[in-house]
Design a protein around this motif. Structure first.
Motif, PDB file in Angstrom:
ATOM      1  N   GLU A  38      -9.105  -8.908   6.055  1.00  0.00           N
ATOM      2  CA  GLU A  38     -10.228  -7.983   5.893  1.00  0.00           C
ATOM      3  C   GLU A  38      -9.767  -6.675   5.248  1.00  0.00           C
ATOM      4  O   GLU A  38     -10.378  -6.181   4.286  1.00  0.00           O
ATOM      5  N   ARG A  39      -8.686  -6.111   5.769  1.00  0.00           N
ATOM      6  CA  ARG A  39      -8.189  -4.835   5.248  1.00  0.00           C
ATOM      7  C   ARG A  39      -7.563  -4.995   3.866  1.00  0.00           C
ATOM      8  O   ARG A  39      -7.627  -4.077   3.041  1.00  0.00           O
ATOM      9  N   LEU A  40      -6.957  -6.149   3.618  1.00  0.00           N
ATOM     10  CA  LEU A  40      -6.439  -6.409   2.278  1.00  0.00           C
ATOM     11  C   LEU A  40      -7.559  -6.389   1.253  1.00  0.00           C
ATOM     12  O   LEU A  40      -7.441  -5.763   0.191  1.00  0.00           O
ATOM     13  N   GLN A  41      -8.621  -7.091   1.543  1.00  0.00           N
ATOM     14  CA  GLN A  41      -9.721  -7.161   0.589  1.00  0.00           C
ATOM     15  C   GLN A  41     -10.300  -5.776   0.331  1.00  0.00           C
ATOM     16  O   GLN A  41     -10.556  -5.400  -0.823  1.00  0.00           O
ATOM     17  N   ILE A  42     -10.480  -4.995   1.379  1.00  0.00           N
ATOM     18  CA  ILE A  42     -11.051  -3.661   1.237  1.00  0.00           C
ATOM     19  C   ILE A  42     -10.108  -2.739   0.474  1.00  0.00           C
ATOM     20  O   ILE A  42     -10.512  -2.036  -0.460  1.00  0.00           O
ATOM     21  N   SER A  43      -8.835  -2.734   0.850  1.00  0.00           N
ATOM     22  CA  SER A  43      -7.895  -1.773   0.259  1.00  0.00           C
ATOM     23  C   SER A  43      -7.471  -2.175  -1.148  1.00  0.00           C
ATOM     24  O   SER A  43      -7.341  -1.321  -2.028  1.00  0.00           O
ATOM     25  N   TYR A  44      -7.261  -3.470  -1.385  1.00  0.00           N
ATOM     26  CA  TYR A  44      -6.905  -3.900  -2.741  1.00  0.00           C
ATOM     27  C   TYR A  44      -8.037  -3.597  -3.717  1.00  0.00           C
ATOM     28  O   TYR A  44      -7.807  -3.188  -4.851  1.00  0.00           O
ATOM     29  N   SER A  45      -9.273  -3.800  -3.289  1.00  0.00           N
ATOM     30  CA  SER A  45     -10.411  -3.509  -4.151  1.00  0.00           C
ATOM     31  C   SER A  45     -10.591  -2.004  -4.346  1.00  0.00           C
ATOM     32  O   SER A  45     -10.757  -1.520  -5.463  1.00  0.00           O
ATOM     33  N   GLY A  46     -10.513  -1.263  -3.237  1.00  0.00           N
ATOM     34  CA  GLY A  46     -10.820   0.158  -3.284  1.00  0.00           C
ATOM     35  C   GLY A  46      -9.692   1.034  -3.784  1.00  0.00           C
ATOM     36  O   GLY A  46      -9.948   2.154  -4.244  1.00  0.00           O
ATOM     37  N   LEU A 102       0.813  -1.210   0.000  1.00  0.00           N
ATOM     38  CA  LEU A 102       0.000   0.000   0.000  1.00  0.00           C
ATOM     39  C   LEU A 102       0.849   1.263   0.000  1.00  0.00           C
ATOM     40  O   LEU A 102       0.370   2.336  -0.369  1.00  0.00           O
ATOM     41  N   ARG A 103       2.113   1.137   0.394  1.00  0.00           N
ATOM     42  CA  ARG A 103       3.009   2.299   0.301  1.00  0.00           C
ATOM     43  C   ARG A 103       3.455   2.528  -1.143  1.00  0.00           C
ATOM     44  O   ARG A 103       3.948   3.605  -1.478  1.00  0.00           O
ATOM     45  N   PHE A 104       3.288   1.514  -1.981  1.00  0.00           N
ATOM     46  CA  PHE A 104       3.652   1.610  -3.394  1.00  0.00           C
ATOM     47  C   PHE A 104       2.401   1.975  -4.180  1.00  0.00           C
ATOM     48  O   PHE A 104       1.388   1.286  -4.114  1.00  0.00           O
ATOM     49  N   VAL A 117      -0.640  -3.934  -7.621  1.00  0.00           N
ATOM     50  CA  VAL A 117      -0.244  -4.865  -6.568  1.00  0.00           C
ATOM     51  C   VAL A 117       1.110  -5.479  -6.929  1.00  0.00           C
ATOM     52  O   VAL A 117       1.320  -5.933  -8.064  1.00  0.00           O
ATOM     53  N   THR A 118       2.031  -5.482  -5.976  1.00  0.00           N
ATOM     54  CA  THR A 118       3.388  -5.936  -6.240  1.00  0.00           C
ATOM     55  C   THR A 118       3.458  -7.453  -6.339  1.00  0.00           C
ATOM     56  O   THR A 118       2.608  -8.182  -5.800  1.00  0.00           O
ATOM     57  N   ASP A 119       4.483  -7.946  -7.013  1.00  0.00           N
ATOM     58  CA  ASP A 119       4.709  -9.390  -7.099  1.00  0.00           C
ATOM     59  C   ASP A 119       4.900  -9.985  -5.706  1.00  0.00           C
ATOM     60  O   ASP A 119       4.445 -11.109  -5.430  1.00  0.00           O
ATOM     61  N   GLU A 120       5.572  -9.247  -4.840  1.00  0.00           N
ATOM     62  CA  GLU A 120       5.786  -9.711  -3.462  1.00  0.00           C
ATOM     63  C   GLU A 120       4.459  -9.903  -2.742  1.00  0.00           C
ATOM     64  O   GLU A 120       4.256 -10.895  -2.027  1.00  0.00           O
ATOM     65  N   ALA A 121       3.543  -8.963  -2.932  1.00  0.00           N
ATOM     66  CA  ALA A 121       2.240  -9.059  -2.287  1.00  0.00           C
ATOM     67  C   ALA A 121       1.437 -10.226  -2.841  1.00  0.00           C
ATOM     68  O   ALA A 121       0.792 -10.969  -2.095  1.00  0.00           O
ATOM     69  N   VAL A 122       1.465 -10.401  -4.168  1.00  0.00           N
ATOM     70  CA  VAL A 122       0.750 -11.521  -4.786  1.00  0.00           C
ATOM     71  C   VAL A 122       1.279 -12.847  -4.252  1.00  0.00           C
ATOM     72  O   VAL A 122       0.499 -13.757  -3.926  1.00  0.00           O
ATOM     73  N   ILE A 142      -8.785  -9.968  -4.307  1.00  0.00           N
ATOM     74  CA  ILE A 142      -7.864 -10.931  -3.704  1.00  0.00           C
ATOM     75  C   ILE A 142      -8.387 -12.366  -3.757  1.00  0.00           C
ATOM     76  O   ILE A 142      -7.605 -13.310  -3.630  1.00  0.00           O
ATOM     77  N   VAL A 143      -9.693 -12.564  -3.972  1.00  0.00           N
ATOM     78  CA  VAL A 143     -10.211 -13.930  -4.014  1.00  0.00           C
ATOM     79  C   VAL A 143     -10.271 -14.481  -5.437  1.00  0.00           C
ATOM     80  O   VAL A 143     -10.545 -15.664  -5.634  1.00  0.00           O
ATOM     81  N   GLY A 144      -9.980 -13.654  -6.434  1.00  0.00           N
ATOM     82  CA  GLY A 144      -9.979 -14.122  -7.806  1.00  0.00           C
ATOM     83  C   GLY A 144      -8.930 -15.207  -8.025  1.00  0.00           C
ATOM     84  O   GLY A 144      -7.745 -14.979  -7.807  1.00  0.00           O
ATOM     85  N   GLY A 145      -9.363 -16.394  -8.433  1.00  0.00           N
ATOM     86  CA  GLY A 145      -8.443 -17.510  -8.606  1.00  0.00           C
ATOM     87  C   GLY A 145      -7.954 -18.115  -7.309  1.00  0.00           C
ATOM     88  O   GLY A 145      -7.041 -18.954  -7.329  1.00  0.00           O
ATOM     89  N   ARG A 146      -8.551 -17.735  -6.198  1.00  0.00           N
ATOM     90  CA  ARG A 146      -8.147 -18.260  -4.879  1.00  0.00           C
ATOM     91  C   ARG A 146      -9.391 -18.763  -4.138  1.00  0.00           C
ATOM     92  O   ARG A 146      -9.910 -18.095  -3.232  1.00  0.00           O
TER      93      ARG A 146
END
Length: 245
Positions: free
Chosen positions: A190-198, A144-146, A150-155, A204-208
């Motif tokens: 919870e915060r990942l889903q909200i922030s990655y989407s928004g 989120l600082r970048f 979404v970074t490869d590291e985060a994925v 984050i659940v796509g393909g997972r």
């Protein structure tokens, strides 16, 4: 566990009226070590949310809510010199650090056990708890600082969680059944889903499928859902924290 300012939110969940935030101007310190067990939290802090969920699983521990931007001086001076949340006042001591407090509450309070007895699951639990800070750093804070995608590291970090959720087949959670491990991770997922989407326009659940099932099932657990803020409030706090317009 510092955080952005958040409006006073007094929510009633499961018949419980939650206290308003304590601020520098509006509060007096509690009567420390009077036999009352107190959990000091900030409602929007994911580290405090971990312990708040465990508290909800176990039963009655008094909540004391703090405004982290305008926190009362007595908290540092008289309660917890580290001046962070969460902290637990119990048996004439004040303890901190969320992962330590999860285990402490499980060991010292009545209610459902939050770790299984199975040796393989206990070993995996320790691995996942040890990894949680690295996951939070890679998938949440660094990403989120970048300001780009979404970074490869985060994925890779989220993919590791997807794989971990598939290890045991006897339930949708990390150890099959709901446990301390889920409690440790769910505030950040919870915060990942909200922030990655928004912010990142990334699902984050796509393909997972394991992660999707985890999120669906954990949202049926009252001990967790009672701790959730409004999604837009959470997104606004995250944007302010990371300087996202």
């Amino acid at each position: 566990a510092a955080g952005a300012a958040v409006p006073v939110i007094i929510r009633s969940s499961a018949g419980e009226d939650l206290p308003a935030d304590q601020t520098s101007a509006s509060s007096e310190p509690p009567s420390l070590f009077d036999g009352t067990t107190r959990l000091y939290v900030a409602y929007h802090c994911p580290y405090a949310q971990r312990v708040w969920i465990a508290r909800n699983c176990k039963g009655k521990i008094k909540i004391v809510a703090l405004d982290l931007v305008d926190r009362p001086a007595w908290y540092k001076d008289k309660v917890y010199p580290e001046n962070k949340v969460p902290a637990l006042e119990h048996n004439k001591q004040v303890k901190g650090e969320s992962l330590n407090l999860l285990k402490y509450i499980d060991d010292n309070f009545d209610g459902p056990e939050l770790l299984p007895h199975d040796s393989a699951k206990k070993m995996f639990a320790e691995e996942l708890l040890a990894y949680s800070d690295s996951f939070n750093a890679s998938a949440f804070f660094s990403c989120l600082r970048f300001m780009g995608d979404v970074t490869d590291e985060a994925v890779a970090a989220v993919d590791k969680i997807e794989a971990a959720l598939g290890k045991f087949s006897d339930g949708p959670f990390f150890l099959g059944q709901f446990s301390l491990v889920d409690i440790a991770y769910v505030p950040f997922i919870e915060r990942l889903q909200i922030s990655y989407s928004g912010i990142k326009n990334y699902d984050i659940v796509g393909g997972r499928p394991n992660l999707g099932r985890f999120i669906e099932e954990v949202n049926k657990i009252n001990a967790y859902t009672q701790t959730k803020l409004d999604t837009q409030v959470t997104l606004d706090i995250i944007k302010e924290k990371f300087g996202v317009p």
